[in-house]
Design a protein around this motif. Structure first.
Motif, PDB file in Angstrom:
ATOM      1  N   ALA A 278      -2.716   4.312   2.211  1.00  0.00           N
ATOM      2  CA  ALA A 278      -2.102   4.145   0.886  1.00  0.00           C
ATOM      3  C   ALA A 278      -2.905   3.191   0.019  1.00  0.00           C
ATOM      4  O   ALA A 278      -3.098   3.415  -1.176  1.00  0.00           O
ATOM      5  N   ALA A 279      -3.418   2.121   0.640  1.00  0.00           N
ATOM      6  CA  ALA A 279      -4.183   1.140  -0.129  1.00  0.00           C
ATOM      7  C   ALA A 279      -5.504   1.712  -0.615  1.00  0.00           C
ATOM      8  O   ALA A 279      -6.059   1.259  -1.603  1.00  0.00           O
TER       9      ALA A 279
ATOM     10  N   THR B 239      -3.290   9.288  -5.077  1.00  0.00           N
ATOM     11  CA  THR B 239      -1.988   9.717  -4.580  1.00  0.00           C
ATOM     12  C   THR B 239      -0.886   8.861  -5.162  1.00  0.00           C
ATOM     13  O   THR B 239       0.158   9.345  -5.560  1.00  0.00           O
ATOM     14  N   MET B 240      -1.172   7.576  -5.242  1.00  0.00           N
ATOM     15  CA  MET B 240      -0.136   6.684  -5.740  1.00  0.00           C
ATOM     16  C   MET B 240       0.191   6.959  -7.196  1.00  0.00           C
ATOM     17  O   MET B 240       1.303   6.765  -7.627  1.00  0.00           O
TER      18      MET B 240
ATOM     19  N   ALA C 117       0.659   9.589  -8.543  1.00  0.00           N
ATOM     20  CA  ALA C 117       1.687  10.616  -8.644  1.00  0.00           C
ATOM     21  C   ALA C 117       3.064   9.973  -8.799  1.00  0.00           C
ATOM     22  O   ALA C 117       3.982  10.577  -9.322  1.00  0.00           O
ATOM     23  N   PHE C 118       3.161   8.748  -8.309  1.00  0.00           N
ATOM     24  CA  PHE C 118       4.415   8.012  -8.447  1.00  0.00           C
ATOM     25  C   PHE C 118       4.141   6.818  -9.332  1.00  0.00           C
ATOM     26  O   PHE C 118       4.140   5.686  -8.909  1.00  0.00           O
ATOM     27  N   ASN C 119       3.873   7.103 -10.592  1.00  0.00           N
ATOM     28  CA  ASN C 119       3.308   6.053 -11.430  1.00  0.00           C
ATOM     29  C   ASN C 119       4.252   4.884 -11.672  1.00  0.00           C
ATOM     30  O   ASN C 119       3.835   3.805 -12.019  1.00  0.00           O
ATOM     31  N   ALA C 120       5.543   5.092 -11.497  1.00  0.00           N
ATOM     32  CA  ALA C 120       6.464   3.979 -11.741  1.00  0.00           C
ATOM     33  C   ALA C 120       6.269   2.872 -10.715  1.00  0.00           C
ATOM     34  O   ALA C 120       6.543   1.722 -10.987  1.00  0.00           O
ATOM     35  N   THR C 121       5.824   3.243  -9.550  1.00  0.00           N
ATOM     36  CA  THR C 121       5.678   2.232  -8.514  1.00  0.00           C
ATOM     37  C   THR C 121       4.229   2.004  -8.155  1.00  0.00           C
ATOM     38  O   THR C 121       3.919   1.120  -7.390  1.00  0.00           O
TER      39      THR C 121
ATOM     40  N   VAL D  79       1.162   0.464  -8.220  1.00  0.00           N
ATOM     41  CA  VAL D  79       0.417  -0.671  -8.717  1.00  0.00           C
ATOM     42  C   VAL D  79      -1.045  -0.473  -8.368  1.00  0.00           C
ATOM     43  O   VAL D  79      -1.944  -0.885  -9.076  1.00  0.00           O
TER      44      VAL D  79
ATOM     45  N   ASP E 202       2.376  12.587  -0.356  1.00  0.00           N
ATOM     46  CA  ASP E 202       2.370  11.755  -1.560  1.00  0.00           C
ATOM     47  C   ASP E 202       3.494  10.712  -1.512  1.00  0.00           C
ATOM     48  O   ASP E 202       3.319   9.563  -1.892  1.00  0.00           O
TER      49      ASP E 202
ATOM     50  N   LEU F 145       2.675   7.928   1.108  1.00  0.00           N
ATOM     51  CA  LEU F 145       1.596   7.039   0.662  1.00  0.00           C
ATOM     52  C   LEU F 145       2.046   6.189  -0.528  1.00  0.00           C
ATOM     53  O   LEU F 145       1.646   5.035  -0.658  1.00  0.00           O
TER      54      LEU F 145
ATOM     55  N   PRO G 123       0.377  -0.635  -2.068  1.00  0.00           N
ATOM     56  CA  PRO G 123       0.534  -2.051  -2.380  1.00  0.00           C
ATOM     57  C   PRO G 123       1.494  -2.258  -3.546  1.00  0.00           C
ATOM     58  O   PRO G 123       1.381  -1.593  -4.572  1.00  0.00           O
TER      59      PRO G 123
ATOM     60  N   GLN H 209      13.633   6.249  -8.718  1.00  0.00           N
ATOM     61  CA  GLN H 209      12.823   7.254  -9.414  1.00  0.00           C
ATOM     62  C   GLN H 209      13.075   8.650  -8.847  1.00  0.00           C
ATOM     63  O   GLN H 209      12.996   9.651  -9.562  1.00  0.00           O
TER      64      GLN H 209
END
Lengths: 542, 184
Positions: free
Chosen positions: A53-54, A59-60, A62-66, A68, B135, B138, B143, B153
């Motif tokens: 994930a880091a 990929t992250m 895709a969940f832009n609200a979270t 960072v 997705d 991850l 972080p 959400q």
């Protein structure tokens, strides 16, 4: 393994296990080797997912609200700061290690990564209404004019001067898109990365300036120490990235275009950190002093009701309602000319201070402009405190305090600075909520106590406390290091009363020059600020 | 001065000790992190111990005579640092009892080759997850992610999201076990 036992392991890994389930999990793990094997295997899955994930910002998003993502940094970059050997390592290895760690980093707990510690005539385009002392999260920063000093949580200090556009990315990295910045990352704050459109610059414990022109042309000037620089690359794993190049003090390079691969040498032409700061105005902001009590009363006994001097107060001093009046003093306060070296200059010819022994207990005074913890605001409080006692013979339970309380509920929620008999400074919010510094401070010296309070309307309040001894000089900007800090609490109190207190008093105590304000410079007197200019940015880090 | 070179990175030039150390540490960091993670429930605590381990390992690096033992050697250091961390913080946090940490660590040290294989297999297993699940997981592990915000959400409750993540984690473990069984 039963499903219930498996659930216990998942709760443990999710961080959602409560105490009762924890007891059960421990029993299972103690007796069942299969449970331990499963925990290790699932921990491996967990560690792998964190790792992926880091390193996977796409990929992250895709969940832009979270998400960072790579804009935030992590405690893991601390590895870099805490590994002195890395500073000695080759630039290429250091660059790889730093960016590798940054890419995998985790965010700080509250999402903040830096503090705006100084702002001189700043006009911000974004965020609008930035205030000195304010904590900053990752995101864009656009300065139209003025000078701003940011202290990143990694310890690096960055001066932005004039029109500039930047993005704060993590506690030890920022992107300068346009304008000029000087980075000072001495000693353990080494490892700060300033990205520009043309190059990434890694500070190896030094001071450097960067200028990014509107065209993207970029210059890097090394003012002290050494930096490593390389073409930008922050996506994915960096193990295979090309090595960085070293640049030493007195050297400067220029990329004529952001796409230029190799920069050319240019003459050093940048202003040093200290010189920049000397151009700034350090006078306290008008109206930033909420209340000030210099104790400029005639020496001798002072009936509390006559203790109505100073500015910003809603009434005179009064003894706390829970105090028993001493027969000796019949309730009067005692003012003396200070025989001690004072950490702040006196308002008049000599410093008058409040004696606080012989059953002093607690005195209170209301100030006119309350501290609203239910609204966004930044406040500072300072006061001179002296405790004379024989070290090693201080009676347990004795302590000296400065406090903020609500007149509507004096025994209710409060913010209290305390130096107890074990001499570890403390912050107290409630009787059973005490935060203690790991450091001790000495007695028998005149100290300057300074506190910072950040009130947030939606929670996430903060309080910080530092004691300056006689041999310490407070800087002209707030310190990087506090004796004790409390973050993330929620208070909606309306604090309008200052209290000075000694408790189970053994020894002798004095209080002097108490200030409340909205800026560091409104509570730390000016003459010492000038003397401190030279040392401020070299302070250690939190 | 003794130098050593990792087999896969075989080059003719000897490396400086810090380069050897950094290479080895980066190579085995994931195994080490997994090892520490099993003993500590909070990611921030894992980070803190990992920092201590990295510093201690560097300081003692000159005493390591066989680089092929690096992973095991750092796990022994990590075992000590975990126990030290526990002594510092056990009063104010939920941390496993010392005897359980010792069991987890001692058994974990013997599983280092298995851990390495599991981590490799996980690349394949995560890639095989349906896109939506991949997705999600991850994003959840990213972080700074707040599970509460992510759940909001997705119009889910926090509890149901945790349950879903637990299921995905378990699916991944089953996939790993199948993959390793097929390769055996």
């Amino acid at each position: 393994m039963t499903q219930t036992e498996l659930d216990l392991i998942h709760r443990y890994l999710n961080g959602t296990i409560d105490e009762a389930h924890y007891v059960r999990l421990q029993a299972v793990l103690r007796d069942n080797p299969e449970a331990r094997r499963l925990l290790r295997a699932l921990s491996t899955v967990d560690a792998k997912l964190q790792d992926l994930a880091a390193a996977n910002p796409a990929t992250m998003q895709a969940f832009n609200a979270t998400a960072v993502s790579l804009r935030t940094i992590t405690d893991r970059i601390l590895w870099l700061r805490r590994l002195p050997w890395l500073v000695l390592a080759s630039a290429s290895m250091l660059m790889v290690a730093a960016i590798w760690m940054m890419g995998k980093a985790r965010s700080s707990h509250d999402g903040y990564i830096a503090t705006l510690v100084f702002a001189d005539a700043c006009e911000w385009q974004a965020p609008v209404g930035l205030r000195e002392g304010q904590r900053l999260a990752a995101g864009s920063l656009r300065l139209r004019r003025g000078m701003a000093v940011l202290r990143f949580d990694s310890g690096a200090t960055v001066v932005i001067n004039g029109e500039a556009e930047a993005e704060l990315r993590s506690r030890c990295s920022a992107l300068l898109q346009r304008g000029a910045a000087v980075v000072c990352a001495a000693n353990e704050s080494a490892g700060f990365i300033l990205q520009t459109p043309a190059s990434d610059v890694l500070d190896l414990g030094t001071e450097f300036a960067a200028k990014v022109e509107p065209s993207g042309a970029t210059e890097v000037h090394v003012l002290e120490g050494q930096i490593a620089y390389r073409k930008p690359s922050l996506h994915g794993r960096c193990d295979d990235e090309p090595a960085g190049e070293l640049l030493s003090a007195g050297q400067a390079v220029r990329y004529d275009h952001p796409e230029t691969h190799t920069p050319r040498n240019v003459a050093l032409n940048a202003t040093r950190f200290e010189q920049l700061l000397q151009q700034a105005k350090f006078e306290p902001h008008a109206g930033s002093l909420i209340a000030h009590e210099p104790f400029a009363y005639p020496a001798g006994k002072l009936p509390p009701l006559q203790g109505n001097g100073g500015t910003g107060w809603a009434g005179p001093w009064q003894r706390a309602p829970w105090c028993k009046v001493s027969k000796n003093l019949a309730g009067d306060l005692s003012i003396v000319v200070s025989p001690f070296k004072m950490p702040v200059p006196p308002s008049g010819e000599s410093a008058h201070i409040l004696e606080a022994f012989d059953g002093f207990q607690t005195v209170l005074r209301r100030f006119a402009r309350p501290i609203r913890m239910d609204r966004n605001g930044i406040y500072y409080m300072s006061g001179v405190v002296r405790w004379e006692a024989v070290p090693g013979q201080i009676v347990a339970g004795s302590q000296v305090r400065m406090m903020l309380r609500a007149s509507a509920d004096l025994m209710g929620e409060h913010l209290l600075l305390n130096l107890p008999s074990h001499l570890h400074p403390q912050i107290q919010r409630r009787p059973n909520e005490v935060y203690t510094s790991p450091s001790t401070v000495p007695v028998n010296e005149s100290q300057l106590w300074v506190a910072k309070i950040i009130a947030q309307q939606n929670g996430g309040d903060e309080m910080h406390f530092r004691i300056y001894g006689e041999d310490e000089t407070p800087g002209f900007i707030e310190p990087a290091t506090w004796h004790v800090s409390v973050r993330g609490f929620r208070s909606d109190a309306r604090l309008d009363t200052l209290g000075l207190s000694t408790y189970f008093g053994t020894g002798r105590y004095w209080f002097g020059d108490v200030r409340l304000g909205t800026h560091w410079r409104s509570v730390v007197p000016a003459p010492r600020m000038n003397a401190a200019k030279n040392v401020t940015h070299k302070e250690g880090n939190t | 001065m003794r130098t050593f070179v990792e087999p896969v990175n075989n080059t003719t030039a000897p490396h400086a000790p810090h380069e050897d150390f950094l290479r080895l540490f980066m190579r085995h960091e994931a195994e080490l992190r997994a090892f520490v993670r099993a003993c500590l429930p909070c990611a921030a605590d894992v980070d803190e111990v990992m920092q201590e381990v990295s510093v201690a390992a560097w300081r003692k690096f000159s005493t390591l005579t066989d680089p092929s033992m690096f992973a095991r050697w750092t796990c022994v250091i990590a075992r000590y640092e975990i126990l030290m961390f526990r002594r510092r913080h056990a009063r104010n946090r939920l941390i496993l009892d010392e005897d359980i940490i010792e069991k987890l660590a001692d058994e974990g040290i013997e599983e280092i080759p298995l851990r390495h294989a599991q981590l490799d297999a996980l690349d394949h297993c995560v890639a095989k997850l349906p896109r939506e699940r991949r997705d999600l997981v991850l994003a959840a592990y990213a972080p700074g992610t707040s599970i509460k915000d992510l759940a909001a959400q997705m119009n889910r409750t926090e509890g149901s999201l945790y349950q879903l993540l637990s299921r995905i984690r378990h699916e991944l473990l089953r996939c790993v076990e199948r993959t390793l069984a097929q390769g055996a």
